[in-house]
Design a protein around this motif. Structure first.
Motif, PDB file in Angstrom:
ATOM      1  N   ALA B 172       0.850  -1.196   0.000  1.00  0.00           N
ATOM      2  CA  ALA B 172       0.000   0.000   0.000  1.00  0.00           C
ATOM      3  C   ALA B 172       0.880   1.239   0.000  1.00  0.00           C
ATOM      4  O   ALA B 172       1.936   1.251   0.622  1.00  0.00           O
ATOM      5  CB  ALA B 172      -0.900   0.012   1.232  1.00  0.00           C
ATOM      6  N   GLY B 207      -6.574  -2.071   3.534  1.00  0.00           N
ATOM      7  CA  GLY B 207      -6.377  -0.676   3.134  1.00  0.00           C
ATOM      8  C   GLY B 207      -7.142   0.282   4.029  1.00  0.00           C
ATOM      9  O   GLY B 207      -6.633   1.343   4.398  1.00  0.00           O
ATOM     10  N   SER B 208      -8.372  -0.108   4.408  1.00  0.00           N
ATOM     11  CA  SER B 208      -9.149   0.799   5.253  1.00  0.00           C
ATOM     12  C   SER B 208      -8.601   0.810   6.677  1.00  0.00           C
ATOM     13  O   SER B 208      -8.618   1.842   7.346  1.00  0.00           O
ATOM     14  CB  SER B 208     -10.639   0.446   5.215  1.00  0.00           C
ATOM     15  N   ALA B 211      -5.736   3.118   6.451  1.00  0.00           N
ATOM     16  CA  ALA B 211      -6.198   4.507   6.345  1.00  0.00           C
ATOM     17  C   ALA B 211      -6.669   5.026   7.706  1.00  0.00           C
ATOM     18  O   ALA B 211      -6.435   6.183   8.051  1.00  0.00           O
ATOM     19  CB  ALA B 211      -7.328   4.613   5.324  1.00  0.00           C
ATOM     20  N   VAL B 222     -13.923   3.486   0.461  1.00  0.00           N
ATOM     21  CA  VAL B 222     -13.173   2.528  -0.360  1.00  0.00           C
ATOM     22  C   VAL B 222     -13.759   2.484  -1.766  1.00  0.00           C
ATOM     23  O   VAL B 222     -14.978   2.424  -1.937  1.00  0.00           O
ATOM     24  CB  VAL B 222     -13.233   1.118   0.268  1.00  0.00           C
ATOM     25  N   VAL B 272      -9.376   5.046  -0.048  1.00  0.00           N
ATOM     26  CA  VAL B 272      -8.656   3.794  -0.313  1.00  0.00           C
ATOM     27  C   VAL B 272      -9.040   3.306  -1.703  1.00  0.00           C
ATOM     28  O   VAL B 272     -10.232   3.175  -2.007  1.00  0.00           O
ATOM     29  CB  VAL B 272      -9.022   2.709   0.727  1.00  0.00           C
TER      30      VAL B 272
END
Lengths: 399, 399
Positions: B172, B207-208, B211, B222, B272
């Motif tokens: 990421a 990813g979240s 974040a 997302v 994201v």
């Protein structure tokens, strides 16, 4: 079948190679609007373009404005303009285009929200359908539309059919870069989300033929987009494609530089970038979005203080020249490759300048007899590689 | 198995949510180098980072310079620095870093040309291997390396192993955009060229979580990267993934905005962006290349005439601020997600500022106990969706 291909090659293919690299050096200026290009090209019949007046974000007025603009450069061009007569006729009259425009009445309009499958089923009465049919029937050499890309590709596939030897047609577009011409060509930009190795080979053949004709390059450099330039990286399919593209260098009339990466797109390593339509479309929109974002940040910086505003004023001449140089409207027009006929997709939001650029590209490709040249090149390579290579060697020697 | 996941959630998961959204609001400034972030975070043990001194384009001196720079912001951090003692010791001494650095002697160096498989087989003596093992053994919380990405991922996979519930780990990275923080997060940037629907769901979850922790967002938005925002476009796999990601919204603690396109990357629609590693890597390099090209054209324009040079001089303050704002060194550091331990890949060409930024990110993630939080979130979602949703509802109510 193979014999037929080779026969076609010896007539059309030779002409294509000689003219594009020698007889028409001005083609190197391809992305510029230039009326001078029509003279000296092999097709002597009057050039007729088929223009879809509808489906663009700015409506038919912008399209007719584009025609009026293009006409100044190409006074001998004739236009078949498709759309509802009641809408189009007053626009033609107001711009005094009656002598060069024939209206083809079509009531239906394909919107940006129409699904391709629905248009294929029920879109017979649309201006888009009529625009493509004019090329199919031989009434025009090249079609131009600002409409829905998916629907335009679907209708083009249905009405023009795929060229022999092509499994997946592709959309090719100019990409601003550090090459001498200022551009390279990338395909597929989104005609099909998938591409197998043999499709990527076809893209290499079609892309290099397009680069020879539209950018005036003798032997375009072809690169295959990957996530690394090393051989052990990327999908297995890409490794097979790389071998196939490398093996067809001679017959294809290109130089294969191997794998390239995303950062090579604006560089000077290649003239043709080959990738699948999913990756190509994401790269295109990422590049466009990034360029726009950079421009906005720059504008913000130049309006942030009195001093920077004064600086911008002093540099305004240079900034205007830069803006003109990278103006996306100048290179408006994605070309559908791999069909029995040439179709140009203009940006949906194109204004008169954008439409005129798409028409300029259409006029040049029509004047060069590009559709026939492309078919000859694909046929040449589709034939047995070995035979094709020998045939090509004969062509080169005959030059 | 399901029960175990839920037990983990009730202990670690709650803490993660509460702290990231309330206890540590400063995390919203994530991409900035800031020592203030360490205070108030849940992990109270002394923070130790594992740093690979070798493998970067600028050699160990740049890495030690980066450590010296980062130390000013984080005076309490300790560094395990891996590399040949004879090379590293003089650099540590010259920078007076003895009190905060412990050298871990390793003779081998992984070069940019080494193949990942070869490093996995014969790389035991390398500084890269040693750097990862320090996290594996619990001697350090986060690892940082400027070395060969493929080899670093391979060694990390081999030594740290995949987190339970993760099929494909991902890289990421921050992407400059119009969001309030100035960045969004995109993954996978190239850990794996393929991703199936369930992998894309895992990327959305990871990813979240990243974040929430790195950008301090309560409920990240997302988006799934596609070639159009309409449901009928794109690969079949993406449609399945979209359904799966949408169904996991509550358990994942994110808002799913649906499909996004390449031009949304620099926009403000999402926090994201989920995609496969092939597309992500091409997009990353296309964006970087385009930004660099735009900068070069701008520089050219400003040096093209005396007047424009004067203009640039007047605007130099604003231009410098812009340059600092978009300086890629500030957001240096791709994070490997989905392993039993956090690994940060710094850019190979990173200078002291770039290395310091990667260390800053490492310090913040270590301080937040990010590895445990991420594992808890993935475990929560890996459990039966229905059960997980109920558990999550309980967590929200308990807040």
């Amino acid at each position: 079948m193979v014999k037929l291909f080779k026969q076609e090659t010896t007539t059309v293919g030779v002409e294509a190679d000689v003219t594009s690299s020698r007889g028409c050096p001005a083609a190197a200026q391809a992305p510029d609007v230039s009326g001078a290009l029509i003279s000296g090209v092999p097709v002597s019949a009057p050039l007729v373009l088929s223009i879809d007046a509808m489906g663009g974000d700015r409506g038919p007025a912008a399209v007719l404005d584009g025609i009026a603009l293009a006409r100044r450069k190409y006074p001998d061009l004739h236009f078949l303009v498709h759309g509802p007569e009641a809408d189009v006729a007053p626009l033609v009259k107001a711009r005094r285009l009656k002598s060069c425009v024939t209206i083809r009445h079509a009531t239906g309009v394909v919107t940006m929200h129409d699904k391709p499958a629905a248009v294929m089923r029920g879109g017979k009465d649309t201006s888009m359908w009529s625009t493509i049919d004019a090329v199919r029937d031989g009434a025009a050499q090249v079609a131009v539309s600002c409409g829905n890309t998916g629907a335009l590709m679907a209708v083009s596939m249905l009405r023009l059919r795929k060229m022999p030897g092509v499994n997946r047609p592709a959309i090719a577009a100019f990409w601003p870069c550090k090459n001498p011409s200022g551009f390279n060509i990338m395909l597929d930009m989104g005609a099909d989300v998938k591409a197998e190795a043999r499709d990527l080979l076809t893209y290499a053949l079609m892309g290099s033929s397009y680069a020879r004709n539209a950018l005036g390059l003798d032997r375009p450099r072809v690169g295959l987009l990957n996530v690394g330039t090393e051989e052990h990286k990327g999908h297995a399919e890409l490794k097979i494609a790389a071998e196939m593209i490398g093996a067809m260098e001679t017959a294809g009339g290109y130089e294969f530089v191997g794998f390239v990466e995303g950062n090579d797109l604006p560089g000077s390593r290649v003239d043709v970038i080959v990738t699948d339509g999913f990756t190509g479309n994401v790269a295109l929109k990422t590049g466009e979005g990034t360029a726009k974002f950079a421009g906005e940040l720059m504008r913000e910086a130049f309006t942030s203080s009195l001093l920077s505003k004064l600086g911008a004023l002093l540099a305004s001449g240079a900034l205007k020249r830069l803006k003109a140089k990278i103006d996306p409207r100048r290179v408006n027009g994605g070309v559908f490759l791999g069909l029995n006929g040439t179709v140009i997709k203009s940006h949906g939001g194109a204004d008169a300048t954008g439409v005129a650029a798409a028409i300029d590209l259409a006029a040049r490709l029509a004047g060069l007899g590009f559709a026939e040249r492309l078919a000859a090149r694909v046929a040449l390579a589709s034939a047995n590689g070995q035979d094709a290579a020998s045939a090509e060697a004969g062509i080169e020697n005959a030059k």
